[in-house]
Design an enzyme around this catalytic site. Structure first.
Site, PDB file in Angstrom:
ATOM      1  N   TYR A  10     -13.837  -4.889  10.656  1.00  9.25           N
ATOM      2  CA  TYR A  10     -12.562  -4.168  10.633  1.00  9.25           C
ATOM      3  C   TYR A  10     -11.779  -4.416  11.918  1.00  9.25           C
ATOM      4  O   TYR A  10     -10.575  -4.717  11.891  1.00  9.25           O
ATOM      5  CB  TYR A  10     -12.805  -2.676  10.448  1.00  9.25           C
ATOM      6  CG  TYR A  10     -11.546  -1.847  10.470  1.00  9.25           C
ATOM      7  CD1 TYR A  10     -10.608  -1.951   9.439  1.00  9.25           C
ATOM      8  CD2 TYR A  10     -11.282  -0.967  11.519  1.00  9.25           C
ATOM      9  CE1 TYR A  10      -9.438  -1.199   9.460  1.00  9.25           C
ATOM     10  CE2 TYR A  10     -10.121  -0.210  11.541  1.00  9.25           C
ATOM     11  CZ  TYR A  10      -9.202  -0.329  10.503  1.00  9.25           C
ATOM     12  OH  TYR A  10      -8.044   0.409  10.534  1.00  9.25           O
ATOM     13  N   GLY A  70      -1.357   7.628   1.419  1.00  8.47           N
ATOM     14  CA  GLY A  70      -1.482   7.654   2.860  1.00  8.47           C
ATOM     15  C   GLY A  70      -0.199   7.338   3.600  1.00  8.47           C
ATOM     16  O   GLY A  70       0.895   7.798   3.259  1.00  8.47           O
ATOM     17  N   ILE A  71      -0.331   6.531   4.630  1.00  3.57           N
ATOM     18  CA  ILE A  71       0.794   6.199   5.493  1.00  3.57           C
ATOM     19  C   ILE A  71       1.863   5.432   4.729  1.00  3.57           C
ATOM     20  O   ILE A  71       3.067   5.659   4.913  1.00  3.57           O
ATOM     21  CB  ILE A  71       0.291   5.398   6.709  1.00  3.57           C
ATOM     22  CG1 ILE A  71      -0.513   6.330   7.618  1.00  3.57           C
ATOM     23  CG2 ILE A  71       1.444   4.759   7.473  1.00  3.57           C
ATOM     24  CD1 ILE A  71      -1.361   5.617   8.626  1.00  3.57           C
ATOM     25  N   GLY A  72       1.454   4.522   3.861  1.00  4.55           N
ATOM     26  CA  GLY A  72       2.418   3.767   3.074  1.00  4.55           C
ATOM     27  C   GLY A  72       3.260   4.656   2.187  1.00  4.55           C
ATOM     28  O   GLY A  72       4.479   4.454   2.048  1.00  4.55           O
ATOM     29  N   ASN A 110       1.367   3.491  -2.283  1.00  3.04           N
ATOM     30  CA  ASN A 110       1.022   4.554  -3.227  1.00  3.04           C
ATOM     31  C   ASN A 110       0.218   5.695  -2.602  1.00  3.04           C
ATOM     32  O   ASN A 110       0.017   6.729  -3.234  1.00  3.04           O
ATOM     33  CB  ASN A 110       0.237   3.989  -4.411  1.00  3.04           C
ATOM     34  CG  ASN A 110      -1.055   3.324  -3.988  1.00  3.04           C
ATOM     35  OD1 ASN A 110      -1.019   2.220  -3.452  1.00  3.04           O
ATOM     36  ND2 ASN A 110      -2.188   3.971  -4.198  1.00  3.04           N
ATOM     37  N   GLY A 123       0.815  -1.213   0.000  1.00  2.58           N
ATOM     38  CA  GLY A 123       0.000   0.000   0.000  1.00  2.58           C
ATOM     39  C   GLY A 123       0.839   1.248   0.000  1.00  2.58           C
ATOM     40  O   GLY A 123       0.526   2.237   0.677  1.00  2.58           O
ATOM     41  N   SER A 145      -4.473  -1.160  14.365  1.00  7.56           N
ATOM     42  CA  SER A 145      -5.269   0.037  14.625  1.00  7.56           C
ATOM     43  C   SER A 145      -5.740  -0.009  16.064  1.00  7.56           C
ATOM     44  O   SER A 145      -5.900  -1.101  16.641  1.00  7.56           O
ATOM     45  CB  SER A 145      -6.483   0.078  13.691  1.00  7.56           C
ATOM     46  OG  SER A 145      -7.475   0.975  14.164  1.00  7.56           O
TER      47      SER A 145
END
Length: 304
Positions: free
Chosen positions: A175, A25-27, A23, A21, A150
């Site tokens: 989630y 946000g946090i990544g 591409n 991931g 999370s």
């Protein structure tokens, strides 16, 4: 650690890091900082177009950044296996795996392999990826696996009779279950293989990313999307700050297997990273062992 930021990153020259991931946000922010510190980062992303744009954006900041874009769809185990086969053939070494990608609070759907999507992407996809990369990781001098969870894991329960929400599905419960599974996995990986690699859990607190918008977008709810945008603007820290716990867990010298790293500020939602304790159910060894067996059966991936 009270004032730690990405400016404290050690020199990562010569190290290779896989970030799922990467591409957005946090990544994306973690990838930017790791590349800026000299690491070669493999951007493992579902959308190659988005990843290519992200790579060019990073190179605007760090022209010499060493970045490779590879397709990885965690919702499809055949894609996970193809990615792992590529790393085995093309990477001379693999030092750190950052299990970062995820989906949050979406309407019920299923992956290509028939798993409930949140559990399938957030946990099972990363479980399989880690298992398939394990042999390569263990050959590195100081390998680490960092698994993003999370604060919502504290709400999670492992209902082994209905892991995929066939009988009863609530998007937030699903989630939370997937995020609890992330920590059960991270800690069990440390218990089983702590003499061969360092396995760490982390969480970003409340960081403003596109993750919050995917649920409302999937439901077609403009009102919920606007509410999420307002909450992000008022309460959230930046994605850059949200990446600090992941970066600390991946690089800091004092990190030990089984650690859990998150923001130490207001309600553990923002601020500099610190070592914390996760919810009690995340340390349940019997549940972790059962989840491990279930995950091996579901994915067909067995660790050595």
């Amino acid at each position: 650690m009270a004032d730690w930021t990405a400016d404290e990153l050690p020199d990562c020259t010569g190290r290779t890091v896989v970030v799922t991931g990467a591409n957005s946000g946090i990544g994306l922010e973690a990838t930017r900082e790791l590349a800026g510190a000299g690491a070669h980062v493999v951007m493992a992303c579902r959308s190659l177009d988005d990843a290519e744009r992200a790579r060019e954006g990073i190179r605007d900041d760090y022209p010499g950044a060493s970045l490779t874009v590879r397709e990885l769809d965690l919702a499809d185990l055949s894609s996970v296996r193809a990615f792992a086969a590529w790393t085995d053939e093309e990477l001379a070494r693999l030092d750190v795996l950052c299990n970062n990608a995820g989906v949050m609070a979406i309407p019920r759907s299923e992956t290509a392999d028939g798993f409930e999507t949140q559990f399938g992407v957030n946990h099972l996809g990363h479980f399989a990826l880690t298992g398939l990369l394990f042999e390569q990781l263990r050959e590195a001098p100081d390998p680490r696996v960092v698994t993003q969870s999370s604060g919502m894991h504290a709400r999670g329960e492992m209902d082994f009779e209905d892991l995929h929400g066939v009988e009863d599905y609530d998007k937030w419960d699903a989630y939370a279950r997937s995020k609890l599974a992330n920590l059960l996995f991270a800690y069990e990986l440390d218990r089983r293989y702590g003499d061969e690699l360092t396995s760490v859990g982390c969480h970003p607190g409340y960081a403003a990313t596109n993750l919050q918008y995917r649920g409302p977008e999937a439901e077609g709810s403009r009102v919920r999307k606007l509410a999420m945008k307002a909450a992000n603007a008022l309460l959230a820290q930046s994605a850059e700050a949200g990446a600090w716990p992941l970066l600390y867990a991946a690089t800091a010298d004092d990190v030990e297997g089984g650690d859990y790293v998150g923001p130490g500020g207001l309600l553990n939602m923002r601020g500099a990273p610190e070592k914390q304790h996760s919810a009690s159910q995340s340390y349940d060894e019997a549940t972790a062992e059962r989840l491990w067996r279930v995950s091996e059966d579901a994915t067909g991936v067995e660790f050595p």
